[in-house]
Scaffold this motif. Structure first.
Motif, PDB file in Angstrom:
ATOM      1  N   GLY A 116     -14.182  11.415 -12.948  1.00 16.66           N
ATOM      2  CA  GLY A 116     -13.043  10.549 -13.254  1.00 16.66           C
ATOM      3  C   GLY A 116     -11.934  10.591 -12.207  1.00 16.66           C
ATOM      4  O   GLY A 116     -11.446   9.546 -11.765  1.00 16.66           O
ATOM      5  N   ALA A 117     -11.557  11.803 -11.792  1.00 18.53           N
ATOM      6  CA  ALA A 117     -10.445  11.950 -10.847  1.00 18.53           C
ATOM      7  C   ALA A 117     -10.751  11.232  -9.524  1.00 18.53           C
ATOM      8  O   ALA A 117      -9.842  10.757  -8.845  1.00 18.53           O
ATOM      9  CB  ALA A 117     -10.158  13.427 -10.603  1.00 18.53           C
ATOM     10  N   GLU A 118     -12.038  11.154  -9.168  1.00 21.41           N
ATOM     11  CA  GLU A 118     -12.409  10.454  -7.927  1.00 21.41           C
ATOM     12  C   GLU A 118     -12.441   8.942  -8.148  1.00 21.41           C
ATOM     13  O   GLU A 118     -12.014   8.171  -7.286  1.00 21.41           O
ATOM     14  CB  GLU A 118     -13.783  10.950  -7.435  1.00 21.41           C
ATOM     15  N   VAL A 119     -12.931   8.527  -9.312  1.00 18.32           N
ATOM     16  CA  VAL A 119     -12.989   7.088  -9.601  1.00 18.32           C
ATOM     17  C   VAL A 119     -11.586   6.485  -9.531  1.00 18.32           C
ATOM     18  O   VAL A 119     -11.397   5.386  -9.001  1.00 18.32           O
ATOM     19  CB  VAL A 119     -13.623   6.834 -10.996  1.00 18.32           C
ATOM     20  N   VAL A 120     -10.579   7.196 -10.049  1.00 18.49           N
ATOM     21  CA  VAL A 120      -9.231   6.617 -10.077  1.00 18.49           C
ATOM     22  C   VAL A 120      -8.510   6.716  -8.733  1.00 18.49           C
ATOM     23  O   VAL A 120      -7.488   6.058  -8.543  1.00 18.49           O
ATOM     24  CB  VAL A 120      -8.324   7.245 -11.172  1.00 18.49           C
ATOM     25  N   SER A 121      -9.046   7.516  -7.779  1.00 19.81           N
ATOM     26  CA  SER A 121      -8.237   7.757  -6.579  1.00 19.81           C
ATOM     27  C   SER A 121      -8.906   7.460  -5.237  1.00 19.81           C
ATOM     28  O   SER A 121      -8.205   7.229  -4.258  1.00 19.81           O
ATOM     29  CB  SER A 121      -7.764   9.220  -6.576  1.00 19.81           C
ATOM     30  N   LEU A 122     -10.227   7.457  -5.139  1.00 11.95           N
ATOM     31  CA  LEU A 122     -10.852   7.298  -3.818  1.00 11.95           C
ATOM     32  C   LEU A 122     -10.483   5.947  -3.196  1.00 11.95           C
ATOM     33  O   LEU A 122     -10.642   4.903  -3.838  1.00 11.95           O
ATOM     34  CB  LEU A 122     -12.378   7.403  -3.924  1.00 11.95           C
ATOM     35  N   PRO A 123      -9.985   5.941  -1.947  1.00 11.53           N
ATOM     36  CA  PRO A 123      -9.569   4.685  -1.312  1.00 11.53           C
ATOM     37  C   PRO A 123     -10.723   3.677  -1.212  1.00 11.53           C
ATOM     38  O   PRO A 123     -10.516   2.478  -1.396  1.00 11.53           O
ATOM     39  CB  PRO A 123      -9.123   5.123   0.097  1.00 11.53           C
ATOM     40  N   GLU A 124     -11.948   4.165  -0.968  1.00  8.91           N
ATOM     41  CA  GLU A 124     -13.073   3.231  -0.801  1.00  8.91           C
ATOM     42  C   GLU A 124     -13.469   2.554  -2.115  1.00  8.91           C
ATOM     43  O   GLU A 124     -14.283   1.647  -2.122  1.00  8.91           O
ATOM     44  CB  GLU A 124     -14.280   3.924  -0.158  1.00  8.91           C
ATOM     45  N   LEU A 125     -12.873   3.015  -3.252  1.00  9.49           N
ATOM     46  CA  LEU A 125     -13.199   2.388  -4.533  1.00  9.49           C
ATOM     47  C   LEU A 125     -12.095   1.431  -5.010  1.00  9.49           C
ATOM     48  O   LEU A 125     -12.088   1.004  -6.157  1.00  9.49           O
ATOM     49  CB  LEU A 125     -13.465   3.455  -5.599  1.00  9.49           C
ATOM     50  N   ALA A 126     -11.151   1.093  -4.106  1.00  8.02           N
ATOM     51  CA  ALA A 126     -10.031   0.232  -4.507  1.00  8.02           C
ATOM     52  C   ALA A 126     -10.544  -1.111  -5.048  1.00  8.02           C
ATOM     53  O   ALA A 126     -10.098  -1.596  -6.096  1.00  8.02           O
ATOM     54  CB  ALA A 126      -9.084   0.009  -3.336  1.00  8.02           C
ATOM     55  N   GLU A 127     -11.506  -1.716  -4.357  1.00  9.32           N
ATOM     56  CA  GLU A 127     -12.057  -3.001  -4.788  1.00  9.32           C
ATOM     57  C   GLU A 127     -12.827  -2.825  -6.113  1.00  9.32           C
ATOM     58  O   GLU A 127     -12.739  -3.668  -7.010  1.00  9.32           O
ATOM     59  CB  GLU A 127     -12.977  -3.561  -3.690  1.00  9.32           C
ATOM     60  N   ALA A 128     -13.552  -1.726  -6.205  1.00 11.52           N
ATOM     61  CA  ALA A 128     -14.281  -1.429  -7.449  1.00 11.52           C
ATOM     62  C   ALA A 128     -13.311  -1.356  -8.620  1.00 11.52           C
ATOM     63  O   ALA A 128     -13.570  -1.905  -9.696  1.00 11.52           O
ATOM     64  CB  ALA A 128     -15.045  -0.116  -7.309  1.00 11.52           C
ATOM     65  N   ARG A 129     -12.179  -0.699  -8.415  1.00 11.51           N
ATOM     66  CA  ARG A 129     -11.191  -0.567  -9.497  1.00 11.51           C
ATOM     67  C   ARG A 129     -10.641  -1.937  -9.903  1.00 11.51           C
ATOM     68  O   ARG A 129     -10.347  -2.166 -11.076  1.00 11.51           O
ATOM     69  CB  ARG A 129     -10.042   0.364  -9.071  1.00 11.51           C
ATOM     70  N   ARG A 130     -10.520  -2.847  -8.940  1.00  9.24           N
ATOM     71  CA  ARG A 130     -10.040  -4.182  -9.260  1.00  9.24           C
ATOM     72  C   ARG A 130     -11.043  -4.907 -10.175  1.00  9.24           C
ATOM     73  O   ARG A 130     -10.677  -5.672 -11.051  1.00  9.24           O
ATOM     74  CB  ARG A 130      -9.814  -4.978  -7.970  1.00  9.24           C
ATOM     75  N   ARG A 131     -12.351  -4.658  -9.917  1.00  4.53           N
ATOM     76  CA  ARG A 131     -13.386  -5.351 -10.694  1.00  4.53           C
ATOM     77  C   ARG A 131     -13.677  -4.697 -12.043  1.00  4.53           C
ATOM     78  O   ARG A 131     -14.202  -5.339 -12.951  1.00  4.53           O
ATOM     79  CB  ARG A 131     -14.704  -5.353  -9.903  1.00  4.53           C
TER      80      ARG A 131
END
Lengths: 337, 144
Positions: A116-131
């Motif tokens: 969880g802590a990586e899902v909410v913070s990793l820069p390479e997942l910024a687009e993923a978080r938007r979706r």
């Protein structure tokens, strides 16, 4: 299991039996899992093809109340996979205790991040978080379409009780069993009883639908795992669960799992499911969710305190309960204004 | 009287040993690494409890007196005080379940007591959680 070599050898023998050929294990690593499961990543080579698999088995002393057995989890995952839910493809289930001591299941590994802590913070997942909010809404609608009649083993509200009434009964029973007299929890239970929503539908629930149980790649939600708490219940309960503060992993201002806002998630769910969702009922379930998680944390500590499972991790959960208690009070205060 | 180190200092010595000497050795064993970090945190909780426990006991007792309009004095002995507080909390739970606090203004008074109780627990268990909440609240106020 005496040694890791022994463990490895038994997995090789099992995989050779089910694949019908020679199997080489190129690597075998433990994956971060919950407190009750033992999870391994297996990199195997069979018939000149490399495959990555995940093995999940029970730990001998860690049977949780109301969690599914491995064969049931396998059946639920298989049905979800067949229903087009993004879930790792289940491969084999083994109930034979002679192989690894405990039943286990094996499914295909999906590349991505689940912590969880990586899902909410990793820069390479910024687009993923938007979706993610929309994808979560769409996937949840698919999950709630799964036919509950296929699974007679799933926990469900007892006849004549709504899912919320059932939750109240269970929560009170745990407090009595543990002998806990905590006024915050007593008040929470009282508030819930006095604000029970009318009726409500009963559908198939994943049971622990939240960031932390999603495999997230740069494209977003690629796999939903941890189906061991599947049961029947109110759809609004599962719209509220991923919003609990504890699943925001430090990004508390983003109500939906620390990755986004609640509204796009609920709207995507409404579009995909055809249901109209009363936000007030989702609010109610977020309060009840915090109450239940607060009580569950105390029950987990009790496994260490009274049930012979010595574990500093379980013990520490007892003192985390106050986080959910305070959150519950704050959410109730918002409703009362 | 015991010689130093005090109990707090002993706990802190173990905490520092784990954190500085053991945790770095465990980077390759994720499970053990995580569990040991949890153990380090548990020692911090124990340390904070030692310094705040007596004060919180007094505070909670005084709040219950205020809430229940009583003037009971707290037992001098710590263990007795804790047992007496547990008994008062148990009876408060029964009163809440029976609906004695359903109506204003008793409900609001109870709520203040519960909020303070949860906050005190977190001052021991996780002060960072409280800091983050406070930050979030002020951020939200600012945006309004």
């Amino acid at each position: 299991m005496r040694t890791l070599t022994d463990f490895r050898q038994r997995i090789i023998e099992y995989l050779e039996a089910v694949t019908g050929g020679a199997v080489e294990i190129k690597s075998l690593q433990p994956l971060a899992g919950g407190a009750s499961r033992d999870t391994w990543l297996i990199h195997m080579r069979a018939q000149e093809v490399d495959e990555r698999l995940v093995l999940r088995r029970d730990l001998p002393t860690s049977i949780m109340d109301s969690a599914l057995e491995r064969d049931q989890e396998f059946a639920v995952m298989s049905a979800a996979y067949a229903g087009g839910v993004r879930v790792p493809q289940p491969r084999w289930f083994c109930s034979e205790p002679r192989i690894l001591g405990e039943p286990f299941l094996i499914y295909n590994y999906i590349e991505g991040v689940s912590i969880g802590a990586e899902v909410v913070s990793l820069p390479e997942l910024a687009e993923a978080r938007r979706r993610l909010p929309e994808q979560m809404g769409e996937q949840l609608a698919r999950i709630h379409r799964m036919n509950p009649a296929l699974f007679d083993f799933l926990p469900r509200p007892r006849p004549g009780y709504s899912p919320a009434q059932e939750a109240v009964l269970q929560t009170r029973a745990v407090l009595i069993r543990l002998g806990i007299h905590n006024p915050v929890l007593a008040f929470g239970l009282r508030w819930i009883e006095r604000h029970l929503p009318e009726g409500g539908e009963v559908v198939f629930l994943h049971g622990d639908f939240r960031v932390g149980n999603f495999i997230v790649s740069e494209e977003g939600l690629s796999g939903i795992v941890d189906w061991e708490f599947s049961r029947l219940g109110d759809p609004c309960e599962e719209l509220a669960w991923p919003c609990l503060r504890d699943w925001r992993y430090g990004s508390g201002h983003l109500r939906l799992g620390g990755i986004g806002q609640r509204e796009p998630f609920i709207r995507a769910y409404e579009r995909a499911s055809g249901r109209r969702i009363n936000r007030k009922v989702v609010d109610f379930w977020e309060i009840l969710g915090n109450l239940r998680w607060a009580v569950t944390a105390l029950a987990q500590a009790n496994r260490h305190l009274a049930l012979g499972e010595t574990s500093v991790e379980l013990a520490s959960l007892g003192r985390r309960s106050a986080e959910m208690q305070l959150e519950m009070l704050r959410l109730i205060a918002e409703q009362e204004v | 009287m015991y010689d130093r180190p005090t109990l707090s200092e002993l706990l802190d010595a173990v905490r520092a040993h784990l954190e500085e000497n053991i945790v770095p050795l465990l980077k390759d064993d994720r499970k053990l690494y995580y569990q040991t970090l949890v153990a380090v945190n548990v020692l911090r909780i124990a340390g904070r409890e030692l310094t705040m426990n007596a004060l919180h006991l007094q505070d909670e007792w005084a709040r219950l007196n205020f809430l229940q309009n009583s003037a009971l004095s707290i037992p001098a002995d710590d263990d007795e005080a804790r047992a007496a507080l547990a008994e008062r909390s148990r009876r408060l739970c029964e009163d809440i379940a029976a609906g004695s606090y359903d109506q204003h203004p008793r409900k609001a008074a109870l709520f203040e007591h519960l909020l303070a109780t949860a906050v005190e627990q977190l001052q021991v268990a996780n002060p960072r959680f409280l800091q983050i909440l406070a930050l979030e609240d002020s951020e939200r106020e600012r945006r309004r």
